[in-house]
Design a protein around this motif. Structure first.
Motif, PDB file in Angstrom:
ATOM      1  N   LEU A  46       0.826  -1.197   0.000  1.00 26.50           N
ATOM      2  CA  LEU A  46       0.000   0.000   0.000  1.00 26.50           C
ATOM      3  C   LEU A  46       0.870   1.260   0.000  1.00 26.50           C
ATOM      4  CD1 LEU A  46      -3.042   0.675   0.090  1.00 26.50           C
ATOM      5  CD2 LEU A  46      -2.852   0.838   2.570  1.00 26.50           C
ATOM      6  N   PHE A  47       0.407   2.278  -0.751  1.00 31.56           N
ATOM      7  CA  PHE A  47       1.042   3.591  -0.859  1.00 31.56           C
ATOM      8  C   PHE A  47       2.322   3.581  -1.707  1.00 31.56           C
ATOM      9  CE2 PHE A  47      -0.829   3.646   3.563  1.00 31.56           C
ATOM     10  CZ  PHE A  47      -2.003   4.268   3.178  1.00 31.56           C
ATOM     11  N   GLN A  48       2.657   2.448  -2.321  1.00 35.71           N
ATOM     12  CA  GLN A  48       3.805   2.383  -3.215  1.00 35.71           C
ATOM     13  C   GLN A  48       3.320   2.315  -4.660  1.00 35.71           C
ATOM     14  OE1 GLN A  48       7.195   2.357  -2.477  1.00 35.71           O
ATOM     15  NE2 GLN A  48       6.689   2.772  -0.336  1.00 35.71           N
ATOM     16  N   TYR A  49       3.998   3.031  -5.553  1.00 33.54           N
ATOM     17  CA  TYR A  49       3.618   3.010  -6.960  1.00 33.54           C
ATOM     18  C   TYR A  49       3.981   1.674  -7.605  1.00 33.54           C
ATOM     19  CZ  TYR A  49       2.212   7.867  -7.379  1.00 33.54           C
ATOM     20  OH  TYR A  49       1.523   9.051  -7.268  1.00 33.54           O
ATOM     21  N   THR A  50       3.056   1.169  -8.399  1.00 39.89           N
ATOM     22  CA  THR A  50       3.297  -0.022  -9.199  1.00 39.89           C
ATOM     23  C   THR A  50       2.855   0.282 -10.629  1.00 39.89           C
ATOM     24  OG1 THR A  50       2.768  -1.391  -7.275  1.00 39.89           O
ATOM     25  CG2 THR A  50       2.899  -2.490  -9.408  1.00 39.89           C
ATOM     26  N   TRP A  51       3.760   0.118 -11.586  1.00 38.64           N
ATOM     27  CA  TRP A  51       3.476   0.460 -12.966  1.00 38.64           C
ATOM     28  C   TRP A  51       3.096  -0.775 -13.763  1.00 38.64           C
ATOM     29  CZ3 TRP A  51       7.241   2.835 -10.123  1.00 38.64           C
ATOM     30  CH2 TRP A  51       7.205   4.232 -10.069  1.00 38.64           C
ATOM     31  N   GLY A  52       1.989  -0.699 -14.488  1.00 39.16           N
ATOM     32  CA  GLY A  52       1.698  -1.716 -15.483  1.00 39.16           C
ATOM     33  C   GLY A  52       2.697  -1.580 -16.615  1.00 39.16           C
TER      34      GLY A  52
END
Length: 351
Positions: A241-247
């Motif tokens: 949670l609260f961390q960016y994850t890029w497709g």
């Protein structure tokens, strides 16, 4: 006030229908569960073939999860286990062959291949440990992960003639194969040498396992889908949670390219890609709320809840598989008999 003419009324009707058609791109079919109205009335759609058949898992009246096979004419069929409690289906091909994992009576879990004629076949393992099958192509090749030591597991490729082949790693101790296309190209993720990051990989018979890289040098990456055009869908970043994850969409021409975020979201999780290069999955906002999406280069990122009727009662949480007819399966919530339940769904394009 002058009454509207028949022509005006007809025009208004046409405009209204056009507006509804623009808003509602899909119809939703509730696939039900193996425990309708029970204590845990929950099901998950995880695999979809080009015939519109779905496989996944559902809780049973015994409060355990079993793999299921669903068709429009026969509904949801319980695939059972190998004598243990639980099973899950993860993949399916156009011959209605289903793969997944099922518990044995001794407490281990083994990869299975299920057919309507022969039932559930045990695919074995790379050792005396457990194994898990995640995908099958139209040639009947199966991929997944099998335990090789008590603390490590390796990606495998299984064929009817050759059995289970260890695909190795990118230098680390663990790897998992998640998808395979009809050309026998396999994707997944593997640890790197030194016990560091996890990176997405592409495995081919000609070149073995190749590192697909990541969005940022210090992020992990995972590949979850590959189509017959060689396009690969997955994600890069940390899933907390609260961390960016890029497709990420990997192509031979451009390598890994980020998929755009939906406004307000910070995490994209592409789960599957079809041969039209359309991707489905889920995106999360900064509170961790999940919403199903459909993405294509031509139309961008679309919230699938905005593509179904607002009166359907559904909220679509995740898309997990998409076929060439643009049907999508996954799961979401819907109110049945005044109870909010989580059910597998099948979306079908409005013609």
């Amino acid at each position: 006030m002058k009454a509207p003419s028949p022509f005006t009324l007809a025009l208004l009707a046409v405009c209204t229908l056009a507006s509804l058609s623009a808003a509602q791109s899909f119809t939703v079919t509730d696939l039900g569960s193996l425990a309708l109205g029970g204590t845990i009335d929950v099901s998950y759609g995880r695999a979809l073939n080009n015939l519109g058949q779905v496989a996944g898992s559902s809780y049973t009246p015994s409060l355990v999860q079993h793999a299921f096979f669903w068709t429009k004419t026969s509904g949801m069929q319980d695939l059972g286990t190998f004598g243990g409690q639980n099973s899950m289906a993860w993949g399916m091909n156009d011959s209605s062959q289903v793969v997944g994992q099922a518990d044995l009576a001794n407490g281990l879990t083994h990869a299975f291949l299920w057919t309507q004629v022969q039932g559930m076949q045990d695919l074995g393992s790379l050792s005396s440990g457990s194994s898990y099958a995640y995908a099958i192509n139209n040639a009947g090749q199966v991929v997944g992960e099998a335990i090789v030591t008590p603390t490590t597991g390796h990606a495998f490729l299984w064929t009817a003639t050759g059995g289970m082949q260890d695909l190795g790693t990118l230098g680390g101790t663990n790897s998992t194969a998640t998808a395979i296309n009809d050309l026998g190209e396999v994707v997944g993720y593997s640890g790197l040498a030194g016990g560091g990051e996890t990176h997405a990989f592409l495995w081919t018979p000609q070149h073995g396992m190749q590192d697909l890289g990541t969005a940022r040098s210090y992020d992990p990456s995972i590949a979850l889908g590959i189509n017959n055009n060689g396009l690969i869908a997955g994600y890069s970043g940390y899933t907390i949670l609260f961390q960016y994850t890029w497709g990420i969409l990997w192509t031979n021409a451009h390598g890994g390219q980020r998929i755009p975020f939906m406004p307000g979201s910070i995490q994209n999780f592409p789960m599957a890609i079809n041969n039209l290069n359309q991707i489905t999955g889920e995106f999360n906002d900064n509170q961790g709320n999940s919403t199903a999406f459909l993405y294509s280069a031509a139309n961008g990122m679309k919230n699938l809840n905005q593509a179904i009727s607002s009166s359907s009662g559904w909220f679509l949480t995740i898309g997990t598989a998409i076929n060439r007819n643009q049907q999508i399966t996954g799961w979401g919530t819907v109110t049945l008999n005044n109870n909010l339940v989580n059910h597998a769904f099948l979306l079908t394009r409005v013609k």
